[in-house]
Design an enzyme around this catalytic site. Structure first.
Site, PDB file in Angstrom:
ATOM      1  N   HIS A 132     -63.291 -22.917  25.073  1.00  0.00           N
ATOM      2  CA  HIS A 132     -64.321 -23.297  26.041  1.00  0.00           C
ATOM      3  C   HIS A 132     -63.597 -23.556  27.371  1.00  0.00           C
ATOM      4  CE1 HIS A 132     -67.333 -26.007  27.907  1.00  0.00           C
ATOM      5  NE2 HIS A 132     -68.202 -25.555  27.023  1.00  0.00           N
ATOM      6  N   ASP A 209     -59.661 -29.598  20.165  1.00  0.00           N
ATOM      7  CA  ASP A 209     -61.002 -29.698  20.750  1.00  0.00           C
ATOM      8  C   ASP A 209     -61.986 -29.651  19.576  1.00  0.00           C
ATOM      9  OD1 ASP A 209     -63.497 -29.291  21.757  1.00  0.00           O
ATOM     10  OD2 ASP A 209     -62.949 -27.670  23.126  1.00  0.00           O
ATOM     11  N   GLN A 212     -67.168 -28.964  18.583  1.00  0.00           N
ATOM     12  CA  GLN A 212     -68.082 -28.289  17.646  1.00  0.00           C
ATOM     13  C   GLN A 212     -67.683 -28.515  16.190  1.00  0.00           C
ATOM     14  OE1 GLN A 212     -70.846 -27.068  18.686  1.00  0.00           O
ATOM     15  NE2 GLN A 212     -70.435 -26.795  20.861  1.00  0.00           N
ATOM     16  N   LYS A 235     -73.357 -34.008  21.160  1.00  0.00           N
ATOM     17  CA  LYS A 235     -73.472 -32.859  20.254  1.00  0.00           C
ATOM     18  C   LYS A 235     -73.600 -33.324  18.804  1.00  0.00           C
ATOM     19  CE  LYS A 235     -70.716 -29.848  23.231  1.00  0.00           C
ATOM     20  NZ  LYS A 235     -71.738 -29.018  23.842  1.00  0.00           N
ATOM     21  N   CYS A 374     -69.767 -20.709  28.411  1.00  0.00           N
ATOM     22  CA  CYS A 374     -68.546 -21.321  28.983  1.00  0.00           C
ATOM     23  C   CYS A 374     -67.294 -20.776  28.311  1.00  0.00           C
ATOM     24  CB  CYS A 374     -68.577 -22.846  28.899  1.00  0.00           C
ATOM     25  SG  CYS A 374     -69.901 -23.566  29.856  1.00  0.00           S
TER      26      CYS A 374
HETATM   27  N1  PLP Z   1     -65.424 -27.705  23.905  1.00  0.00           N
HETATM   28  C1  PLP Z   1     -66.320 -27.040  23.183  1.00  0.00           C
HETATM   29  C2  PLP Z   1     -65.864 -26.229  22.017  1.00  0.00           C
HETATM   30  C3  PLP Z   1     -67.669 -27.109  23.502  1.00  0.00           C
HETATM   31  O1  PLP Z   1     -68.569 -26.443  22.763  1.00  0.00           O
HETATM   32  C4  PLP Z   1     -68.072 -27.897  24.604  1.00  0.00           C
HETATM   33  C5  PLP Z   1     -69.485 -27.943  25.003  1.00  0.00           C
HETATM   34  O2  PLP Z   1     -70.263 -27.055  24.717  1.00  0.00           O
HETATM   35  C6  PLP Z   1     -67.100 -28.588  25.316  1.00  0.00           C
HETATM   36  C7  PLP Z   1     -65.785 -28.477  24.946  1.00  0.00           C
HETATM   37  C8  PLP Z   1     -67.471 -29.470  26.465  1.00  0.00           C
HETATM   38  O3  PLP Z   1     -68.245 -30.543  26.021  1.00  0.00           O
HETATM   39  P1  PLP Z   1     -68.953 -31.540  27.036  1.00  0.00           P
HETATM   40  O4  PLP Z   1     -69.789 -30.692  27.957  1.00  0.00           O
HETATM   41  O5  PLP Z   1     -69.764 -32.423  26.166  1.00  0.00           O
HETATM   42  O6  PLP Z   1     -67.878 -32.251  27.778  1.00  0.00           O
END
Ligand code: PLP
Length: 416
Positions: A132, A209, A212, A235, A374
């Site tokens: 992401h 990270d 998900q 999430k 993203c």
């Molecule tokens: N990393 C992953 C794999 C994500 O799916 C997301 C959000 O969709 C993020 C990071 C960023 O999360 P946040 O927007 O809650 O900071």
């Protein structure tokens, strides 16, 4: 489940009344809406509202700074929330749990602080091709500041990582591996325990990270032995604007702070300021008190259902979705077909822009996400502008999946 995941336990089969659980979610229970956009943000159960309301009505005040009763009650609840999170991810010490604004904020915090402490010109940060943007851009900003370089683990055609490329990418210059556990675009579950073992064999710390992963499976930071881990509350049925950065104490505590002010100070003088240790060192300013307290109630709610049960249900729903899509829709290309995946199914209707598909589904009361999610480098890897992404949660049902396919059939007819 991946052969490379040694800590995975067999699923339990205790019967759960998923319809009763669905009734806990006011925005979807009894409504006609099919909500398949859970990877973007998940729906909120009643316990979340009740916890917010309870604190607002009974014990809200700012934390840590007050001698008065309300402030102490609020502080107790906020710190109890930290303990709940620590237990949820099995951290050895609750001080290793820092509340942040979300995964993006967690990774920015780590990239800045780790970069300041450890990165020299010519050093390398290892990422993967399915990250992401939140796990790319903070490292790029840091790398530009420090004269470091980003290396990338390639993604194979089926949407899994090219593990054979690892040895060539890791070496003495590699200062950190920062990697997504579950891909938000493809649903691929990366073999995180294996990758951590591999990186540690080279003496490389690992940041996971888990944005998900935390909503869909049990997380045990000690069992996987990650050095840092980030996730977002919104999430996993909790509030927006709240996340977690976990770090092993001996690696996390010596890092310089990212932001200044509020509870992160020890003593401020104009000549020089000294700072607190963990966790306050990284919590500048008034934190998201109500959010953290409500999130603790949500984690208790999820734990009560059982994260293993949630994982089993979501794997079953998403694999049934994937199978039906592949068997019954020759007009569709599935993007990402790795053996190990959860919750997310990404696809394209051949010859049609994902946005057109998304709009026609929305007209039939179905919420999916379309676009690059993203993950622009990943979309470039597949040579596509984006995908249609259906992402399922435990409160979704087989019946919704059936209705989705009727709507998809109609959408394809309309597109013709
Ligand atoms: N990393 C992953 C794999 C994500 O799916 C997301 C959000 O969709 C993020 C990071 C960023 O999360 P946040 O927007 O809650 O900071």
């Amino acid at each position: 489940m991946s052969q490379l995941n040694p800590i995975a336990a067999p699923y339990t089969t205790a019967p759960i009344d998923w319809n009763a659980i669905r009734a806990d979610f006011p925005l979807i229970a009894g409504h006609d809406l099919i909500y398949f956009d859970n990877a973007a943000s998940s729906q909120k159960p009643k316990v979340f509202l009740e916890a917010m309301e309870n604190m607002v009505k009974n014990s809200y005040a700012n934390v840590h700074r007050g001698v008065h009763r309300l402030s102490q009650q609020a502080t107790d609840q906020y710190e109890a929330a930290r303990k709940t999170v620590a237990k949820f991810i099995n951290a050895a010490d609750e001080a290793e749990v820092v509340f942040t604004g979300g995964t993006t904020d967690s990774i920015n915090t780590l990239a800045y602080s780790f970069g300041e402490a450890h990165i020299q010109p010519g050093d390398e940060i290892l990422l993967s091709g399915m990250e992401h943007h939140a796990n790319i851009v903070p490292w790029q900003l840091m790398a530009e500041r420090k004269g470091a370089h980003i290396k990338v683990i390639p993604v194979l055609e089926n949407g899994s990582l090219d593990l054979e490329a690892l040895d060539a990418l890791m070496g003495p210059k590699t200062k950190l591996l920062s990697l997504v556990w579950v891909s938000n675009s493809l649903g691929t579950v990366n073999p995180i325990p294996y990758l951590i073992q591999k990186a540690h064999a080279y003496g490389i710390p690992v940041m996971v990270d888990a944005a998900q992963a935390a909503p869909h499976m049990p997380i045990d930071v000690q069992a996987i032995d990650c050095d840092f881990l980030a996730f977002s509350a919104h999430k996993m049925c909790g509030p927006t604007g709240l996340g977690v950065l976990y770090g092993k104490r001996h690696l996390f505590e010596p890092l310089p702070p990212y932001r200044g002010g509020g509870d992160m100070i020890d003593r401020v003088r104009f000549e020089k300021t000294t700072f607190q240790g963990l966790p306050f060192r990284f919590e500048a300013g008034t934190p998201h008190i109500l959010g953290a307290v409500a999130f603790a109630s949500v984690l208790a709610y999820l734990s009560n259902i059982g994260m293993r049960q949630i994982e089993a249900r979501e794997r079953q729903l998403s694999s049934s979705f994937r199978q039906q899509l592949q068997q019954n829709f020759p007009e569709v290309n599935a993007i990402g077909t790795a053996a190990d995946s959860v919750s997310v199914v990404s696809f394209l209707v051949k010859g049609h822009h994902p946005m057109d598909v998304g709009v026609l589904l929305d007209n039939q009361n179905i919420a999916v996400r379309t676009g690059h999610h993203c993950c622009q480098p990943l979309m470039d890897r597949f040579g596509i502008p984006g995908t249609v992404r259906a992402s399922l949660a435990f409160y979704n049902t087989e019946e919704e999946i059936e209705r989705f396919f009727v709507a998809l059939r109609k959408t394809i007819q309309l597109l013709r």
